[in-house]
Each structure stands twice: as structure tokens, then as C-alpha cells.
Scaffold this motif. Structure first.
Motif, PDB file in Angstrom:
ATOM      1  N   ARG B  23     -68.447 -21.142  -3.293  1.00  0.00           N
ATOM      2  CA  ARG B  23     -67.867 -19.360  -3.439  1.00  0.00           C
ATOM      3  C   ARG B  23     -66.839 -18.564  -4.481  1.00  0.00           C
ATOM      4  O   ARG B  23     -67.104 -17.836  -4.413  1.00  0.00           O
ATOM      5  CB  ARG B  23     -66.746 -19.184  -2.333  1.00  0.00           C
ATOM      6  N   GLN B  24     -66.372 -19.232  -5.345  1.00  0.00           N
ATOM      7  CA  GLN B  24     -65.199 -19.202  -6.506  1.00  0.00           C
ATOM      8  C   GLN B  24     -66.290 -18.639  -7.782  1.00  0.00           C
ATOM      9  O   GLN B  24     -65.709 -18.002  -8.265  1.00  0.00           O
ATOM     10  CB  GLN B  24     -64.223 -20.043  -6.828  1.00  0.00           C
ATOM     11  N   VAL B  25     -67.502 -19.910  -7.495  1.00  0.00           N
ATOM     12  CA  VAL B  25     -68.553 -19.307  -8.298  1.00  0.00           C
ATOM     13  C   VAL B  25     -69.554 -17.769  -8.027  1.00  0.00           C
ATOM     14  O   VAL B  25     -69.330 -16.620  -9.111  1.00  0.00           O
ATOM     15  CB  VAL B  25     -69.452 -20.327  -8.007  1.00  0.00           C
ATOM     16  N   PHE B  27     -67.561 -15.258  -6.418  1.00  0.00           N
ATOM     17  CA  PHE B  27     -66.788 -14.817  -6.384  1.00  0.00           C
ATOM     18  C   PHE B  27     -66.324 -14.424  -7.960  1.00  0.00           C
ATOM     19  O   PHE B  27     -66.326 -13.026  -8.147  1.00  0.00           O
ATOM     20  CB  PHE B  27     -65.573 -14.483  -5.904  1.00  0.00           C
ATOM     21  N   ASP B  28     -66.649 -15.084  -8.890  1.00  0.00           N
ATOM     22  CA  ASP B  28     -66.931 -15.080 -10.228  1.00  0.00           C
ATOM     23  C   ASP B  28     -67.633 -14.424 -10.798  1.00  0.00           C
ATOM     24  O   ASP B  28     -67.176 -13.662 -11.963  1.00  0.00           O
ATOM     25  CB  ASP B  28     -66.055 -16.189 -10.943  1.00  0.00           C
ATOM     26  N   ALA B  29     -68.713 -14.980 -10.057  1.00  0.00           N
ATOM     27  CA  ALA B  29     -69.806 -14.344 -11.483  1.00  0.00           C
ATOM     28  C   ALA B  29     -69.953 -12.037 -10.215  1.00  0.00           C
ATOM     29  O   ALA B  29     -70.272 -11.297 -11.165  1.00  0.00           O
ATOM     30  CB  ALA B  29     -71.372 -13.973 -10.420  1.00  0.00           C
ATOM     31  N   PHE B  31     -67.051 -10.838  -9.347  1.00  0.00           N
ATOM     32  CA  PHE B  31     -65.822  -9.589 -10.119  1.00  0.00           C
ATOM     33  C   PHE B  31     -65.247 -10.119 -11.100  1.00  0.00           C
ATOM     34  O   PHE B  31     -63.892  -9.476 -11.525  1.00  0.00           O
ATOM     35  CB  PHE B  31     -64.685  -9.957  -8.624  1.00  0.00           C
ATOM     36  N   GLY B  32     -65.296 -10.806 -11.647  1.00  0.00           N
ATOM     37  CA  GLY B  32     -64.971 -11.910 -12.924  1.00  0.00           C
ATOM     38  C   GLY B  32     -64.021 -12.813 -12.501  1.00  0.00           C
ATOM     39  O   GLY B  32     -63.887 -12.888 -11.423  1.00  0.00           O
ATOM     40  N   GLN B  33     -63.847 -13.811 -13.288  1.00  0.00           N
ATOM     41  CA  GLN B  33     -63.182 -14.903 -13.543  1.00  0.00           C
ATOM     42  C   GLN B  33     -60.750 -13.856 -13.986  1.00  0.00           C
ATOM     43  O   GLN B  33     -60.723 -13.323 -14.573  1.00  0.00           O
ATOM     44  CB  GLN B  33     -62.351 -16.205 -14.746  1.00  0.00           C
ATOM     45  N   GLN B  34     -60.068 -14.440 -13.005  1.00  0.00           N
ATOM     46  CA  GLN B  34     -59.190 -14.015 -12.203  1.00  0.00           C
ATOM     47  C   GLN B  34     -58.123 -14.752 -12.827  1.00  0.00           C
ATOM     48  O   GLN B  34     -57.183 -15.192 -11.357  1.00  0.00           O
ATOM     49  CB  GLN B  34     -58.574 -12.841 -11.769  1.00  0.00           C
ATOM     50  N   PRO B  35     -57.337 -16.016 -13.640  1.00  0.00           N
ATOM     51  CA  PRO B  35     -57.472 -17.101 -13.360  1.00  0.00           C
ATOM     52  C   PRO B  35     -55.728 -16.671 -13.108  1.00  0.00           C
ATOM     53  O   PRO B  35     -55.197 -15.614 -13.799  1.00  0.00           O
ATOM     54  CB  PRO B  35     -57.119 -17.547 -14.948  1.00  0.00           C
ATOM     55  N   THR B  36     -55.072 -17.060 -12.194  1.00  0.00           N
ATOM     56  CA  THR B  36     -54.101 -16.620 -11.722  1.00  0.00           C
ATOM     57  C   THR B  36     -52.669 -17.195 -12.934  1.00  0.00           C
ATOM     58  O   THR B  36     -53.484 -18.435 -13.723  1.00  0.00           O
ATOM     59  CB  THR B  36     -53.628 -18.002 -10.866  1.00  0.00           C
ATOM     60  N   GLU B  38     -50.559 -19.700 -12.483  1.00  0.00           N
ATOM     61  CA  GLU B  38     -50.616 -21.138 -12.805  1.00  0.00           C
ATOM     62  C   GLU B  38     -51.143 -22.058 -13.718  1.00  0.00           C
ATOM     63  O   GLU B  38     -51.545 -23.094 -14.544  1.00  0.00           O
ATOM     64  CB  GLU B  38     -50.712 -21.638 -11.336  1.00  0.00           C
TER      65      GLU B  38
END
Lengths: 181, 152
Positions: B23-25, B27-29, B31-36, B38
Motif C-alpha cells: 500500500r505504501q508503494v 500511496f508513494d506513487a 502522492f510522492g514519498q513523504q518520509p517521517t 524518524e
């Protein structure tokens, strides 16, 4: 008096065993080779921090280190972690490295590889042997990855634990979309 | 920064994300990567550790090259098939046993001095060539046997 000497001897034996055990568990190498498994201590480094491509599978990978050993290349990947564990993520990453390295150089690359986990607290390193995935598994994973990226798959698999979700920036969005987090 | 040619390629770290959360793949595609914060801190730690690891790799590679030169065989025969066969023998046979590893360690400690001593005695270097070629021929046979067994 003899009992006291006996106790001191046993204690020293215990400490020596503990040091030896810790050294074996942490890999035999010291200095630049610290944290490496015994089989790689003194072996030839063939590649370090280089990028390789597999045109056949459309994959690209930058590897940390590859050793030339026993007629084939052996991969080593460094991971910095709080806990001394290896994840499936590491296995997938190194499997891609293996295919890219093998396809670009033409040299055989071992299916066994090493993940060296460095503690982010103490800096100590421990090697873990991993068995890599084959070409077919990586190829089907890459196909699925491309399908997910273009939105062709409506039910992508979630993370295995909710703890992972708490560290994800898409957590709220995921909960609103799938209602199961 | 990845060039246009690399855009068609899937990177190892991108594909590894599939084992973490598909799912992260997705959402990244979208909305773009949003690193926290951390994640960013962990990446910074990893980058520092990798820089150190790379410096260690370079030093190990330099030492490997130096060790190779220190081989008496390299001194007597130069860099050739014979010396490569002896190195393969070292990796395939000697490195697999504790006694063999001790021998390698001792040999690498002694060989620089031995080579320095031999370099001043060209007759001795020439005399070593025939026995070394014989050893190399035996090593070649054993290496081929071992590789044949490994690939069987």
C-alpha cells in the motif's frame, strides 16, 4: 584457600569463554573487516558502492560490497538498526543486486549473501547469512510493483503489523481508504 | 539524481518496499514519498555508516592487492594463469578449514619479508619457477575438480 583459587579459575574461564563466544558471534574480522563472517576475512573485494543494471529484468541496484570467492561473487550489505534483525526487505534488495551484478558483469553471483547489521546504539556489527530469491520471484515481484504504481491493482497487501503503520506518513490516508488500519 | 535512462528501471530499494507494504508503494506513487522525521534520521545514520563502510572497502581492496603482490608465485611468475590458479586453490581449499586459514594468515604475514629477501636473489627466484609451475598444475586440477563438484 584451594576453593577460592578454584572459584577464581572458573570465573576467569567463564569470562574468557564469554569473550570468545562474543567474538565468534560478531564475526572473526577486526579493524576494517569487523563484523564480517569468517569466510570473507582476507577475501578479495571485487566491487564496492557501485551501481549495476539488469537490462533483461529492468532492474537497477547499488551494492555495498561484493567479494570474489570460490569462483563466484558474494554480496555483503550493511544495515544500521536498533535491533539485530534481518528483514525480508533486505533479502529482496540483495536479490535485485544479485541479478543486476550477474547480468552486467557476466560473473556468477552466489545465492547466499551476508547482511551485516550495525547497531545504531553501540556501533557493533553482526553478520547474518541470507538465501536470496531467484530470478522468477524477483521478476514477478517487479511486474506487480509496476502494476501497483500505475494503479492496476486495487488490493495491495498492507504491512504485516500495525506498529509499522504508525511509522508511515500515509497512515491516515491508508485508514481512510481501506478502513482496516 | 536518476537520469532519464534509469527511469524505466526499478531500483533494488523500490522493489524491496514491496516486502514492507504494498500500500505504501501505491500511496508513494500517487502522492510522492513523504518520509517521517524518524525515517529521515535513520537515513542520515545509514548514510554515515555507509560512508565508513565504503572507506573500509577501499582499504580492504588495497590490502588485497598488496597481499596478491606479496605472493612468492607472483614474484617468480608474474600475474598469470598459474598465480590465478594458486589463488583459486587458496579460496577453494585453504580458506575452508581452520588450519588452512591459519596457514593463509601466517603466509600473508611472512610473504612480504620473504619476497623482499628473494628479490635480491634472482637465481633463487628463477629456481622457484619450475616447482611453482608444478604446484600450480596440481592446484588447477584440484580447482577444476572442486568447481565441477560444486556445479554438478
Amino acid at each position: 584457600m584451594h576453593d577460592a583459587w578454584g572459584a577464581i579459575f572458573v570465573l576467569m574461564l567463564f569470562v574468557a569463554s564469554a569473550v570468545l563466544f562474543a567474538r565468534l558471534r560478531n564475526g572473526a574480522g577486526g579493524g576494517d573487516e569487523r563484523g564480517l563472517p569468517r569466510e570473507l576475512v582476507g577475501a578479495e573485494v571485487a566491487f564496492a558502492e557501485q551501481t549495476f543494471r539488469s537490462a533483461r529484468n529492468g532492474l537497477i541496484a547499488k551494492l555495498d560490497r561484493a567479494y570474489r570467492l570460490e569462483g563466484q561473487l558474494k554480496l555483503v550489505e550493511l544495515k544500521t538498526r536498533l535491533s539485530d534483525v534481518v528483514y525480508m526487505v533486505d533479502v529482496v534488495e540483495m536479490s535485485v543486486q544479485r541479478l543486476a551484478l550477474q547480468d552486467q558483469t557476466g560473473e556468477p553471483v552466489s545465492m547466499d549473501a551476508w547482511v551485516v547489521v550495525q547497531s545504531s546504539n553501540t556501533g557493533s556489527r553482526r553478520p547474518h547469512r541470507v538465501r536470496l530469491l531467484g530470478r522468477d520471484e524477483i521478476d514477478s515481484m517487479a511486474k506487480r510493483y509496476r502494476q501497483i504504481r500505475i494503479g492496476r491493482i486495487s488490493d495491495p497487501t498492507p504491512a504485516r503489523s500495525n506498529a509499522q503503520c504508525k511509522r508511515c506518513s500515509h497512515c491516515d490516508r491508508c485508514a481512510a481508504t481501506f478502513h482496516d488500519r | 539524481m536518476r537520469g532519464r535512462r534509469d527511469d524505466a528501471f526499478v531500483s533494488a530499494s523500490e522493489l524491496a518496499q514491496m516486502a514492507y507494504c504494498e500500500r505504501q508503494v501505491a500511496f508513494d506513487a500517487a502522492f510522492g514519498q513523504q518520509p517521517t522525521p524518524e525515517r529521515r534520521a535513520a537515513q542520515a545514520r545509514g548514510t554515515r555508516a555507509h560512508d565508513e563502510f565504503y572507506r573500509e572497502s577501499q582499504r580492504i581492496a588495497r590490502n588485497s592487492a598488496r597481499k596478491g603482490y606479496c605472493f612468492v608465485a607472483t614474484l617468480a611468475l608474474g600475474e598469470c594463469d598459474e598465480t590465478r590458479a594458486l589463488r583459486a586453490f587458496r579460496d577453494l581449499y585453504l580458506r575452508r578449514t581452520a588450519a588452512g586459514r591459519c596457514f593463509i594468515y601466517a603466509y600473508y604475514r611472512l610473504s612480504p619479508s620473504l619476497c623482499d629477501w628473494m628479490r635480491l636473489r634472482p637465481r633463487l627466484v628463477r629456481a622457484c619457477r619450475a616447482p611453482l609451475r608444478l604446484l600450480s598444475a596440481i592446484a588447477t586440477m584440484l580447482v577444476e575438480k572442486a568447481l565441477g563438484a560444486d556445479h554438478a
